[in-house]
Design a protein around this motif. Structure first.
Motif, PDB file in Angstrom:
ATOM      1  N   GLY A  18       5.952   1.422   2.612  1.00 22.70           N
ATOM      2  CA  GLY A  18       4.761   0.743   3.109  1.00 22.70           C
ATOM      3  C   GLY A  18       4.053  -0.033   2.020  1.00 22.70           C
ATOM      4  O   GLY A  18       3.539  -1.128   2.250  1.00 22.70           O
ATOM      5  N   SER A  19       4.038   0.501   0.804  1.00 24.04           N
ATOM      6  CA  SER A  19       3.371  -0.186  -0.300  1.00 24.04           C
ATOM      7  C   SER A  19       4.083  -1.497  -0.646  1.00 24.04           C
ATOM      8  O   SER A  19       3.438  -2.474  -1.018  1.00 24.04           O
ATOM      9  N   GLU A  20       5.407  -1.535  -0.506  1.00 21.05           N
ATOM     10  CA  GLU A  20       6.147  -2.784  -0.741  1.00 21.05           C
ATOM     11  C   GLU A  20       5.781  -3.823   0.311  1.00 21.05           C
ATOM     12  O   GLU A  20       5.636  -5.011   0.002  1.00 21.05           O
ATOM     13  N   ALA A  21       5.647  -3.378   1.560  1.00 20.25           N
ATOM     14  CA  ALA A  21       5.261  -4.294   2.634  1.00 20.25           C
ATOM     15  C   ALA A  21       3.847  -4.829   2.395  1.00 20.25           C
ATOM     16  O   ALA A  21       3.573  -6.010   2.635  1.00 20.25           O
ATOM     17  N   VAL A  22       2.946  -3.983   1.902  1.00 18.22           N
ATOM     18  CA  VAL A  22       1.585  -4.415   1.584  1.00 18.22           C
ATOM     19  C   VAL A  22       1.614  -5.430   0.449  1.00 18.22           C
ATOM     20  O   VAL A  22       0.927  -6.460   0.506  1.00 18.22           O
ATOM     21  N   ALA A  23       2.426  -5.181  -0.587  1.00 18.39           N
ATOM     22  CA  ALA A  23       2.531  -6.120  -1.709  1.00 18.39           C
ATOM     23  C   ALA A  23       3.050  -7.474  -1.240  1.00 18.39           C
ATOM     24  O   ALA A  23       2.547  -8.521  -1.662  1.00 18.39           O
ATOM     25  N   LYS A  25       2.709  -8.773   1.746  1.00 16.20           N
ATOM     26  CA  LYS A  25       1.658  -9.417   2.526  1.00 16.20           C
ATOM     27  C   LYS A  25       0.562  -9.960   1.612  1.00 16.20           C
ATOM     28  O   LYS A  25       0.050 -11.058   1.842  1.00 16.20           O
ATOM     29  N   LEU A  26       0.199  -9.213   0.575  1.00 19.88           N
ATOM     30  CA  LEU A  26      -0.804  -9.705  -0.372  1.00 19.88           C
ATOM     31  C   LEU A  26      -0.292 -10.943  -1.105  1.00 19.88           C
ATOM     32  O   LEU A  26      -1.050 -11.893  -1.329  1.00 19.88           O
ATOM     33  N   ASP A  27       0.994 -10.956  -1.463  1.00 19.22           N
ATOM     34  CA  ASP A  27       1.583 -12.150  -2.087  1.00 19.22           C
ATOM     35  C   ASP A  27       1.496 -13.341  -1.138  1.00 19.22           C
ATOM     36  O   ASP A  27       1.197 -14.461  -1.556  1.00 19.22           O
ATOM     37  N   GLU A  28       1.758 -13.082   0.139  1.00 18.36           N
ATOM     38  CA  GLU A  28       1.682 -14.150   1.138  1.00 18.36           C
ATOM     39  C   GLU A  28       0.248 -14.671   1.262  1.00 18.36           C
ATOM     40  O   GLU A  28       0.024 -15.880   1.329  1.00 18.36           O
ATOM     41  N   LEU A  29      -0.728 -13.763   1.287  1.00 16.16           N
ATOM     42  CA  LEU A  29      -2.132 -14.174   1.373  1.00 16.16           C
ATOM     43  C   LEU A  29      -2.588 -14.906   0.119  1.00 16.16           C
ATOM     44  O   LEU A  29      -3.459 -15.778   0.183  1.00 16.16           O
ATOM     45  N   ALA A  30      -2.026 -14.542  -1.026  1.00 18.42           N
ATOM     46  CA  ALA A  30      -2.399 -15.194  -2.290  1.00 18.42           C
ATOM     47  C   ALA A  30      -1.931 -16.639  -2.311  1.00 18.42           C
ATOM     48  O   ALA A  30      -2.491 -17.464  -3.023  1.00 18.42           O
ATOM     49  N   VAL A 143      -8.707  -0.507   7.320  1.00 16.29           N
ATOM     50  CA  VAL A 143      -8.801  -0.131   5.912  1.00 16.29           C
ATOM     51  C   VAL A 143     -10.120  -0.699   5.393  1.00 16.29           C
ATOM     52  O   VAL A 143     -10.313  -1.907   5.364  1.00 16.29           O
ATOM     53  N   ARG A 144     -11.012   0.182   5.000  1.00 14.27           N
ATOM     54  CA  ARG A 144     -12.353  -0.219   4.580  1.00 14.27           C
ATOM     55  C   ARG A 144     -12.456  -0.518   3.089  1.00 14.27           C
ATOM     56  O   ARG A 144     -13.245  -1.347   2.675  1.00 14.27           O
ATOM     57  N   ARG A 145     -11.666   0.159   2.285  1.00 10.48           N
ATOM     58  CA  ARG A 145     -11.739  -0.027   0.831  1.00 10.48           C
ATOM     59  C   ARG A 145     -10.375  -0.441   0.294  1.00 10.48           C
ATOM     60  O   ARG A 145      -9.443   0.339   0.274  1.00 10.48           O
ATOM     61  N   TRP A 146     -10.319  -1.672  -0.191  1.00 12.02           N
ATOM     62  CA  TRP A 146      -9.074  -2.240  -0.710  1.00 12.02           C
ATOM     63  C   TRP A 146      -9.043  -2.258  -2.229  1.00 12.02           C
ATOM     64  O   TRP A 146      -8.064  -2.724  -2.821  1.00 12.02           O
ATOM     65  N   ASP A 147     -10.060  -1.759  -2.884  1.00  9.75           N
ATOM     66  CA  ASP A 147     -10.210  -1.904  -4.331  1.00  9.75           C
ATOM     67  C   ASP A 147      -8.985  -1.413  -5.111  1.00  9.75           C
ATOM     68  O   ASP A 147      -8.432  -2.146  -5.937  1.00  9.75           O
ATOM     69  N   ARG A 148      -8.561  -0.173  -4.886  1.00  9.76           N
ATOM     70  CA  ARG A 148      -7.423   0.385  -5.624  1.00  9.76           C
ATOM     71  C   ARG A 148      -6.131  -0.341  -5.285  1.00  9.76           C
ATOM     72  O   ARG A 148      -5.290  -0.573  -6.154  1.00  9.76           O
ATOM     73  N   ILE A 149      -5.955  -0.696  -4.027  1.00 13.76           N
ATOM     74  CA  ILE A 149      -4.723  -1.369  -3.594  1.00 13.76           C
ATOM     75  C   ILE A 149      -4.605  -2.732  -4.274  1.00 13.76           C
ATOM     76  O   ILE A 149      -3.572  -3.061  -4.858  1.00 13.76           O
ATOM     77  N   VAL A 150      -5.657  -3.528  -4.206  1.00 13.82           N
ATOM     78  CA  VAL A 150      -5.627  -4.878  -4.787  1.00 13.82           C
ATOM     79  C   VAL A 150      -5.550  -4.814  -6.313  1.00 13.82           C
ATOM     80  O   VAL A 150      -4.829  -5.603  -6.928  1.00 13.82           O
ATOM     81  N   ALA A 151      -6.245  -3.872  -6.932  1.00 14.40           N
ATOM     82  CA  ALA A 151      -6.198  -3.754  -8.396  1.00 14.40           C
ATOM     83  C   ALA A 151      -4.782  -3.413  -8.863  1.00 14.40           C
ATOM     84  O   ALA A 151      -4.285  -3.997  -9.829  1.00 14.40           O
ATOM     85  N   ALA A 152      -4.117  -2.485  -8.179  1.00 14.96           N
ATOM     86  CA  ALA A 152      -2.741  -2.122  -8.552  1.00 14.96           C
ATOM     87  C   ALA A 152      -1.793  -3.286  -8.305  1.00 14.96           C
ATOM     88  O   ALA A 152      -0.903  -3.568  -9.116  1.00 14.96           O
ATOM     89  N   TRP A 153      -1.974  -4.003  -7.204  1.00 18.32           N
ATOM     90  CA  TRP A 153      -1.136  -5.168  -6.893  1.00 18.32           C
ATOM     91  C   TRP A 153      -1.313  -6.258  -7.948  1.00 18.32           C
ATOM     92  O   TRP A 153      -0.328  -6.810  -8.446  1.00 18.32           O
ATOM     93  N   ALA A 154      -2.553  -6.550  -8.311  1.00 19.51           N
ATOM     94  CA  ALA A 154      -2.827  -7.605  -9.295  1.00 19.51           C
ATOM     95  C   ALA A 154      -2.256  -7.248 -10.661  1.00 19.51           C
ATOM     96  O   ALA A 154      -1.795  -8.124 -11.396  1.00 19.51           O
ATOM     97  N   ALA A 155      -2.261  -5.961 -11.002  1.00 22.83           N
ATOM     98  CA  ALA A 155      -1.750  -5.520 -12.300  1.00 22.83           C
ATOM     99  C   ALA A 155      -0.234  -5.371 -12.302  1.00 22.83           C
ATOM    100  O   ALA A 155       0.364  -5.162 -13.353  1.00 22.83           O
ATOM    101  N   GLY A 156       0.393  -5.448 -11.134  1.00 19.47           N
ATOM    102  CA  GLY A 156       1.842  -5.250 -11.045  1.00 19.47           C
ATOM    103  C   GLY A 156       2.216  -3.785 -11.193  1.00 19.47           C
ATOM    104  O   GLY A 156       3.349  -3.456 -11.518  1.00 19.47           O
ATOM    105  N   ASP A 163       0.675   4.930  -4.651  1.00 23.14           N
ATOM    106  CA  ASP A 163      -0.275   6.043  -4.564  1.00 23.14           C
ATOM    107  C   ASP A 163      -1.518   5.646  -3.763  1.00 23.14           C
ATOM    108  O   ASP A 163      -1.990   6.414  -2.915  1.00 23.14           O
ATOM    109  N   ALA A 164      -2.042   4.449  -4.018  1.00 22.50           N
ATOM    110  CA  ALA A 164      -3.232   3.977  -3.298  1.00 22.50           C
ATOM    111  C   ALA A 164      -2.933   3.806  -1.813  1.00 22.50           C
ATOM    112  O   ALA A 164      -3.747   4.175  -0.957  1.00 22.50           O
ATOM    113  N   TRP A 165      -1.755   3.263  -1.478  1.00 16.29           N
ATOM    114  CA  TRP A 165      -1.399   3.070  -0.078  1.00 16.29           C
ATOM    115  C   TRP A 165      -1.194   4.422   0.609  1.00 16.29           C
ATOM    116  O   TRP A 165      -1.626   4.616   1.746  1.00 16.29           O
ATOM    117  N   THR A 166      -0.554   5.357  -0.073  1.00 20.47           N
ATOM    118  CA  THR A 166      -0.352   6.695   0.497  1.00 20.47           C
ATOM    119  C   THR A 166      -1.696   7.357   0.772  1.00 20.47           C
ATOM    120  O   THR A 166      -1.888   7.965   1.830  1.00 20.47           O
TER     121      THR A 166
END
Length: 189
Positions: A18-23, A25-30, A143-156, A163-166
């Motif tokens: 699921g975290s790969e699918a989120v990454a 989608k975030l790449d697509e939105l970026a 999903v109300r808080r995206w902070d950890r998810i986006v921070a981990a995605w941005a940092a690679g 962990d954040a997605w789980t």
């Protein structure tokens, strides 16, 4: 966590974490440059993006694009063509710098108005023998808080993203482990 799938795909199930699918989608939105780096236009666009300011050059060097200024000038002038390994480094540096540049804006969009609605499409069990198939259905959640998810995605940081997605999908209730692997995760911001 007790729900972690250890032998995913053992009986023929297909999907991705699921975290790969989120990454993805975030790449697509970026967004960003869609022309491939192998085409001259795509290469030039990426090089201009990575070299237009001193801040961009520093970020590109931090992301792994460590070539001399002379080589960079030769690439920009068209005098030389980067090797395949250099093209890969340019693409990786571009993705990394792009993620860092859009992370704040994307985070603001995803957290706006109380969060973002997420659709989770379950894993594909078409190849799993009938008696071994689980009842897994399409789910939605906010999903109300995206902070950890986006921070981990941005940092690679893919382990941090996982962990954040789980921690986020635990909100699905007692069956959250069935959604560790999915066919797709969709959301719009």
């Amino acid at each position: 966590m007790p729900q972690k799938n250890i032998d995913f795909g053992k009986y023929g199930a297909r999907g991705l974490k699921g975290s790969e699918a989120v990454a993805r989608k975030l790449d697509e939105l970026a967004g960003g440059i869609t022309t491939p780096v192998t085409a001259r236009r795509g290469l030039m666009a990426r090089l201009h993006y990575l070299t237009r300011t001193a801040h961009a050059r520093r970020a590109a060097r931090d992301a792994g694009l460590t070539v001399t200024d002379r080589t960079l000038k030769a690439w920009l002038d068209g005098g030389r063509r980067p090797s395949k390994a250099s093209l890969d480094r340019i693409e990786q540096a571009y993705r990394s710098v792009r993620r860092q540049n859009v992370a704040r804006h994307l985070l603001r969009r995803l957290n706006a108005s109380g969060g973002t609605r997420v659709e989770i499409h379950p894993l594909n069990q078409s190849q799993v023998p009938r008696p071994l198939q689980r009842v897994v259905e399409y789910r939605t959640m906010n999903v109300r808080r995206w902070d950890r998810i986006v921070a981990a995605w941005a940092a690679g940081d893919y382990q941090g993203l996982d962990d954040a997605w789980t921690d986020t999908i635990v909100d699905l209730g007692s069956q959250w482990g069935q959604y560790e692997y999915v066919t797709n995760v969709g959301f719009a911001a």
